[in-house]
Design an enzyme around this catalytic site. Structure first.
Site, PDB file in Angstrom:
ATOM      1  N   ASP A  20      39.266  36.811  38.067  1.00 18.78           N
ATOM      2  CA  ASP A  20      39.788  37.271  39.393  1.00 18.78           C
ATOM      3  C   ASP A  20      40.114  38.427  39.786  1.00 18.78           C
ATOM      4  OD1 ASP A  20      42.089  35.880  40.418  1.00 18.78           O
ATOM      5  OD2 ASP A  20      43.539  36.892  38.986  1.00 18.78           O
ATOM      6  N   ASN A  22      38.923  38.418  43.239  1.00 20.46           N
ATOM      7  CA  ASN A  22      37.524  38.438  44.563  1.00 20.46           C
ATOM      8  C   ASN A  22      38.245  38.972  46.201  1.00 20.46           C
ATOM      9  OD1 ASN A  22      36.194  37.641  42.694  1.00 20.46           O
ATOM     10  ND2 ASN A  22      35.706  35.400  44.199  1.00 20.46           N
ATOM     11  N   ARG A  24      40.980  40.373  46.852  1.00 16.12           N
ATOM     12  CA  ARG A  24      41.787  41.848  46.413  1.00 16.12           C
ATOM     13  C   ARG A  24      40.474  42.934  46.320  1.00 16.12           C
ATOM     14  NH1 ARG A  24      44.817  41.784  41.438  1.00 16.12           N
ATOM     15  NH2 ARG A  24      43.570  40.117  41.147  1.00 16.12           N
ATOM     16  N   HIS A  37      34.241  36.587  47.259  1.00 13.91           N
ATOM     17  CA  HIS A  37      34.635  35.382  46.635  1.00 13.91           C
ATOM     18  C   HIS A  37      32.480  35.441  47.051  1.00 13.91           C
ATOM     19  CE1 HIS A  37      37.336  33.647  46.570  1.00 13.91           C
ATOM     20  NE2 HIS A  37      38.191  33.372  47.705  1.00 13.91           N
ATOM     21  N   ARG A  71      44.753  26.626  49.506  1.00 13.61           N
ATOM     22  CA  ARG A  71      45.341  27.881  50.204  1.00 13.61           C
ATOM     23  C   ARG A  71      44.532  27.583  51.059  1.00 13.61           C
ATOM     24  NH1 ARG A  71      41.600  32.582  46.576  1.00 13.61           N
ATOM     25  NH2 ARG A  71      43.355  32.622  44.256  1.00 13.61           N
ATOM     26  N   LEU A 131      21.865  28.091  26.880  1.00 18.17           N
ATOM     27  CA  LEU A 131      23.087  28.671  27.161  1.00 18.17           C
ATOM     28  C   LEU A 131      23.923  26.611  27.916  1.00 18.17           C
ATOM     29  CD1 LEU A 131      25.509  29.907  27.688  1.00 18.17           C
ATOM     30  CD2 LEU A 131      24.596  30.583  30.220  1.00 18.17           C
ATOM     31  N   SER A 196      47.079  30.718  33.890  1.00 15.86           N
ATOM     32  CA  SER A 196      47.130  30.604  35.419  1.00 15.86           C
ATOM     33  C   SER A 196      46.472  29.039  34.829  1.00 15.86           C
ATOM     34  CB  SER A 196      46.058  31.225  35.910  1.00 15.86           C
ATOM     35  OG  SER A 196      46.395  32.143  36.122  1.00 15.86           O
TER      36      SER A 196
END
Ligand code: FPP
Length: 255
Positions: A20, A22, A24, A37, A71, A131, A196
């Protein structure tokens, strides 16, 4: 990955992150949100590098929530382009590094071009043992739980399951990431102290770690701090400190 989560804190085996801040980050620079972003995508690479170096088994990133479709259309469109470019640019390299890529969430909501690339990335990397990178895209934790309930309802309707046999293990089988141990460590950047609608089921016993740092500013030192704090925590999974000191325990939902 089938090793269970234990109370022995070393490197977390599964890390889940809400990336979270991006927007701002861009606003502070008086730049459009999309610049944030794009910078966020660079931080994704840094984070993957860090997890590969530390031998983390699984990394799950919240890239786009079911609610993010609401959005402004230009931001959603630009994010889709960013995802498409990232898939084109990064997947071969991830494959070369032994990363297994998968996507969780409502894939059907994306354009055919993106879905085709998601499918191709999963196919290409399916046998990699390094991974396990899961990208949550059009994902919502409640939607994940509802889908598992629906799958069990179908099993009951078809006579393959009895209602009285529905338990946590049966639910867990149908949740996203069912083959992975639940996240050991949850990280959220950007200063907000909430989950969230991320992996609601899977985070039941996850250690939570928050930072005010905005996602594009992520660096290895911050991730190291999160890992160090995690290593210092005592995980009790509902037992007493005395019990876990004498015998390491696990999340009962671990596969
Ligand atoms: C949250 O920041 C971020 C997103 C909704 C998008 C996440 C996307 C990336 C990190 C870039 C690329 C990702 C991949 C997997 C290639 P925000 O926009 O809510 O920030 P704000 O709270 O400051 O407005």
């Amino acid at each position: 990955m089938s090793a269970p989560s234990t109370t022995l804190q070393g490197t977390p085996r599964h890390v889940a992150i809400i990336m979270d801040g991006n927007g701002r980050w861009a606003a502070r620079r008086r730049r459009p949100r999309m610049i944030g972003h794009r910078a966020g995508a660079r931080a994704v690479n840094l984070c993957i590098d860090f997890c590969l170096e530390r031998g983390v088994g699984a990394l799950t990133l919240f890239a786009f929530s079911s609610e993010n479709w609401g959005r402004p259309a230009d931001e959603v469109g630009a994010l889709m382009k960013l995802f498409l470019n990232a898939l084109d640019r990064e997947v071969d390299e991830l494959h070369r590094r032994g990363v297994r890529v998968r996507f969780i969430g409502e894939r059907g909501r994306f354009d055919a071009g993106i879905v085709a690339r998601m499918d191709a990335a999963e196919r290409l990397t399916a046998d990699n043992a390094g991974l396990a990178l899961s990208i949550a895209a059009s994902y919502g934790g409640r939607q994940d739980i509802a889908a598992a309930a629906r799958a069990l309802a179908v099993e009951v309707a078809e006579g393959r399951m009895r209602p009285q046999d529905i338990d946590e293990t049966a639910m867990a089988r149908h949740m996203a990431l069912a083959d992975l141990p639940p996240p050991d460590l949850f990280i959220r950047t950007g200063g907000d102290l909430r989950i969230s609608n991320f992996l609601l089921w899977q985070l039941a016993y996850t250690e939570l770690w928050f930072t005010d740092l905005l996602w594009p500013d992520l660096d290895a030192a911050t991730l190291q701090r999160a890992f160090d704090d995690f290593a210092a925590r005592e995980r009790r999974f509902g037992l007493t400190g005395g019990q876990v000191a004498s015998e390491p325990t696990t999340d009962t939902n671990a596969p």
